[in-house]
Design a protein around this motif. Structure first.
Motif: not given
Length: 622
Positions: A434-440, A404-413, A347-349
């Motif tokens: 894995i990244f697509r899972g992190w980015a919903n 994402t995650n209340d501004n605690k993580t930045i997600m590249p596209n 997970s991202m966490n």
């Protein structure tokens, strides 16, 4: 000035490469590098294995072939393919991973310590000398071929070299790399971070179509897995005055985790298999097995149709192969170890595991404790968010949707992969999932590169040619972290308690080459006729700090990088005839980013304008 040639050098942990481009010609050439292939043959290959071998007495007395640019004398050491192959049978006579040793502050990097802990040879070289030897081999080969093919003698004063380094290298490692390059005879030099070089290579590959693949608001993650390091960089795409601008905004921490670790994991897997079959191997044979696994891994990853590769482990007997052990490495095992061991779903966490430190540990390379690269990626994206939040300028560049995650993580596209390990397309697809899972399941695209093995060297040459032609296309970057000088906080002495160290920012993250830094409005005291040391700190997550910003409790809030030292001799600097030995004189601190891209610090006497450079103390840290 315009140079006749621009050269790009990928000084890799496992393999090195050189590309070159002649002024006025857009074609980038990959150097086919002459090297000793066997004890009796020379061949040309497009990479130079970053391995040095010290021949044994028998080999030294035989006529090992000389390279075309060498004199007809016996070789005291061998660089390249034969050295790599000899690692199978004589690993304790080989220097490997010199680049990783170059940034290891727990050893004397200018001492002759390699091969590490070897009892097989009395000869030793330093990590700096090893790096110099690789560079000198590449330069000599380039000069020889230009003379042989075009009857052209190379004047290195008329050649520009872009040398790549991990983005995570701190300024000490960068300075030592520069020293190795200068010792090799390189005159005109620039450093370029490897993920940026891979991105320049992608731009070159797409030619004028690259702008159709990215747009303002994009955040591009470059994942560069090399032989010794995993290197992460974020590049933002934003618009300024109607033009797209590119800027490297975050880099990962120095992570000794890469192909070397994968080779080791494969070797342990083979060892377990052999033990289950009733065959045990000793420590020396295991080192040979690691080298064999590296060779097998490279073959399987470079050939999609290859399902397995034979493994041979040498014996120590008088007849070298009489008792050798044979087995094989299959693709299924390799991919299982890679996907579940190095790129597991998480997970991202999730954070990289850290073991509880024992009181004593064996000195060596400071490898990452957790092999899960995906956990390190998640941690990097979280720290990157902190870094961006610390700077109002960076926040303006980033689309809020990338948080994402209340501004605690930045997600590249957008993601760009680099490194030979990603020749396995199934592995890239696994990471993208894995990244697509992190980015919903939001859209994340791969920026396709068709040259994963040589992208860094190609991108370095392309960067040099852009610089040579004064082209405006550039990934803005500057310093990869902010740098600070430590100061002991003033206060009353208390028994048993040392004063806390605060730090003052002397060079902010993003400071660019050739742009003067703001003056530091503070005076320091410098002791005469005595060596003086200053503590030096850095941070990759405080982009908002400016020159003069103070950080309390530096030891807990910053990373201590190195010590800086200088010596003010009254005999050599006539400051003032009234100044006595041991007296403290007032000085100011000047900082600048050199054209090469390293940080230069000096102390200036406030009344006489005499100046003393601060030098990195590269002795081992306690």
């Amino acid at each position: 000035m315009a140079w006749s040639y621009t050269i790009g050098i990928d000084l890799g942990t496992s393999n090195s490469a050189l590309t070159w481009q002649k002024s006025g010609n857009e074609k980038i050439h990959l150097l086919e590098i002459e090297q000793i292939q066997t004890a009796s043959a020379i061949s040309r290959q497009n990479t130079l294995p970053s391995v040095i071998y010290f021949p044994n007495n028998t080999e030294a007395t035989t006529q090992i072939p000389c390279l075309p640019w060498q004199s007809n004398t016996s070789n005291e050491l061998i660089v390249g393919e034969w050295a790599k192959n000899r690692c199978h049978e004589a690993p304790d006579r080989c220097v490997v991973s010199a680049k990783s040793w170059l940034c290891n502050n727990k050893v004397q990097r200018d001492d002759q310590i390699l091969p590490w802990k070897s009892q097989a040879t009395s000869k030793r070289i330093s990590p700096i000398e090893a790096s110099t030897l690789y560079l000198k081999h590449l330069m000599d080969c380039f000069s020889y071929q230009r003379l042989e093919q075009d009857n052209e003698e190379i004047d290195w004063n008329d050649v520009h070299v872009t040398l790549t380094i991990p983005a995570s290298f701190d300024d000490v490692a960068r300075s030592l790399t520069v020293k190795a390059a200068k010792d090799a005879g390189i005159v005109n030099l620039n450093l370029l971070e490897e993920p940026q070089a891979a991105f320049y290579s992608w731009i070159k590959e797409k030619d004028k179509q690259w702008r159709k693949n990215i747009e303002a608001g994009d955040v591009i993650l470059v994942i560069d897995i090399g032989g010794g390091t995993s290197d992460f960089s974020l590049i933002s795409v934003h618009e300024k005055e109607g033009n797209l601008e590119l800027e490297r905004i975050c880099v990962g921490d120095h992570l000794l985790l890469g192909g070397d670790n994968m080779d080791l994991a494969l070797a342990y897997s083979i060892q377990d298999k052999l033990e289950n079959e009733g065959t045990n191997i000793d420590t020396w044979q295991f080192q040979s097995l690691v080298s064999s696994c590296r060779h097998a891994k490279e073959k399987i990853l470079s050939n999609q149709s290859l399902e397995n590769c034979p493994i041979t482990i040498a014996s120590r007997g008088s007849s070298l192969f009489s008792g050798s052990i044979s087995t094989k490495l299959d693709k299924t095992t390799l991919l299982d170890i890679f996907t579940n061991g190095f790129f597991p779903k998480c997970s991202m966490n999730d954070k990289p595991n850290k073991s509880i430190s024992s009181g004593l540990s064996e000195l060596g390379l400071d490898y990452a404790e957790d092999a899960a690269i995906t956990k390190h990626l998640a941690n990097f994206l979280t720290k990157s968010s902190t870094n961006i939040e610390a700077s109002s300028e960076l926040k303006k560049q980033i689309d809020p949707q990338r948080y994402t995650n209340d501004n605690k993580t930045i997600m590249p596209n957008k993601i760009l992969f680099n490194g030979g390990v990603f020749n396995a397309s199934i592995l890239k697809q696994h990471i993208m999932d894995i990244f697509r899972g992190w980015a919903n399941n939001e859209k994340i695209e791969e920026l396709i590169s068709n040259n994963l093995n040589h992208a860094v060297a190609i991108g370095a040459s392309y960067f040099g040619s852009l610089k040579n032609a004064n082209e405006k296309l550039r990934v803005r970057s500057g310093l990869n972290r902010s740098y600070y000088l430590g100061l002991a906080e003033a206060g009353m002495a208390v028994p048993g308690r040392k004063p806390k160290i605060k730090a003052i920012c002397i060079a902010p993250q993003g400071s660019e080459e050739g742009v003067p830094l703001e003056k530091i409005n503070k005076s320091f005291g410098l002791m005469t006729d005595e060596k003086v040391e200053f503590r030096f700190f850095s941070s990759s997550s405080r982009a908002g700090d400016q020159v003069g910003s103070e950080v309390a409790d530096a030891c807990n809030n910053l990373e201590e990088s190195a010590k800086l030292s200088t010596f003010l001799s009254l005999n050599s600097h006539d400051i003032d005839s009234s100044v006595e030995k041991g007296e403290i004189v007032p000085v100011s601190l000047d900082a600048k980013i050199t054209d090469i891209g390293t940080l230069h610090l000096s102390l200036k006497h406030q009344t006489s304008n005499k100046q003393w450079d601060l030098e990195f103390n590269i002795r081992a840290h306690n």
